[in-house]
Design an enzyme around this catalytic site. Structure first.
Site, short mmCIF file in Angstrom:
data_model
loop_
_atom_site.label_atom_id
_atom_site.label_comp_id
_atom_site.label_asym_id
_atom_site.label_seq_id
_atom_site.Cartn_x
_atom_site.Cartn_y
_atom_site.Cartn_z
N GLY A 96 -11.98 -63.89 24.14
CA GLY A 96 -11.22 -62.74 23.65
C GLY A 96 -10.03 -62.39 24.52
O GLY A 96 -9.43 -61.33 24.35
N GLN A 97 -9.67 -63.29 25.47
CA GLN A 97 -8.49 -63.00 26.30
C GLN A 97 -7.24 -63.08 25.44
O GLN A 97 -7.06 -64.04 24.69
CB GLN A 97 -8.39 -64.02 27.46
N VAL A 99 -3.96 -61.51 26.76
CA VAL A 99 -2.85 -61.64 27.69
C VAL A 99 -3.29 -62.62 28.77
O VAL A 99 -4.28 -62.37 29.48
CB VAL A 99 -2.47 -60.27 28.31
N HIS A 103 -7.02 -60.13 34.10
CA HIS A 103 -7.11 -58.67 34.23
C HIS A 103 -8.53 -58.20 33.97
O HIS A 103 -9.26 -58.79 33.17
CB HIS A 103 -6.13 -57.96 33.29
N HIS A 105 -10.82 -55.07 32.65
CA HIS A 105 -10.84 -53.82 31.90
C HIS A 105 -11.83 -52.87 32.56
O HIS A 105 -12.95 -53.26 32.89
CB HIS A 105 -11.33 -54.04 30.46
#
Ligand SMILES: [Zn+2]
Length: 141
Positions: A96-97, A99, A103, A105
């Site tokens: 589900g990455q 970008v 990072h 969440h």
């Protein structure tokens, strides 16, 4: 001929060329509000050095991302009154990455907030778990 640079939205934020609502900056990472929050207070922790994903993320950046995630979890509990927090990192398209600048969440959780992770949780026999564990152990060796 103009050079074609792949514009990474998080690198643009790190460089100050894109807008973000920042809550914390350290030597290695920056934390800001997710522009499309799943819950109130949804934050992202991003390494300043670009890394597509976990495979090329500096371990020191990974450690700092998690440490900042811990601090933010405590802060949103106090400031926003959430009663739980999820830390979520998607590595790869299948995960589900969206970008491709690594990072974390930080998702404040509230009663009946509508956030869910859907999965087909199973209860495999021990032998199947041992088989998979053995494959992973070999990959670690
Ligand atoms: Zn980037």
């Amino acid at each position: 001929v103009a050079s074609v640079e792949s514009a990474c939205v998080f690198c643009e934020i790190v460089a100050g060329r894109a807008e973000a609502s920042t809550v914390l900056t350290t030597e290695r990472v920056i934390a800001f509000m997710d522009a499309n929050p799943a819950t109130r207070g949804h934050l992202l922790v991003v390494p300043k050095a670009h890394a597509d994903g976990l495979a090329d993320l500096e371990p020191a950046d990974g450690a700092e991302i998690f440490a900042v995630g811990q601090r933010l979890a405590e802060a949103v509990r106090r400031a926003l009154g959430c009663t739980g927090v999820n830390l979520f990192l998607a590595d790869g398209q299948a995960a589900g990455q969206e970008v491709f600048h690594a990072h974390l969440h930080v998702l404040p959780r509230y009663h009946d907030d509508g956030f869910a992770i859907r999965a087909d949780f199973r209860t495999p026999p021990r032998g199947e778990l041992e088989d998979v564990a053995s494959v992973v152990r070999r990959a670690l060796a």
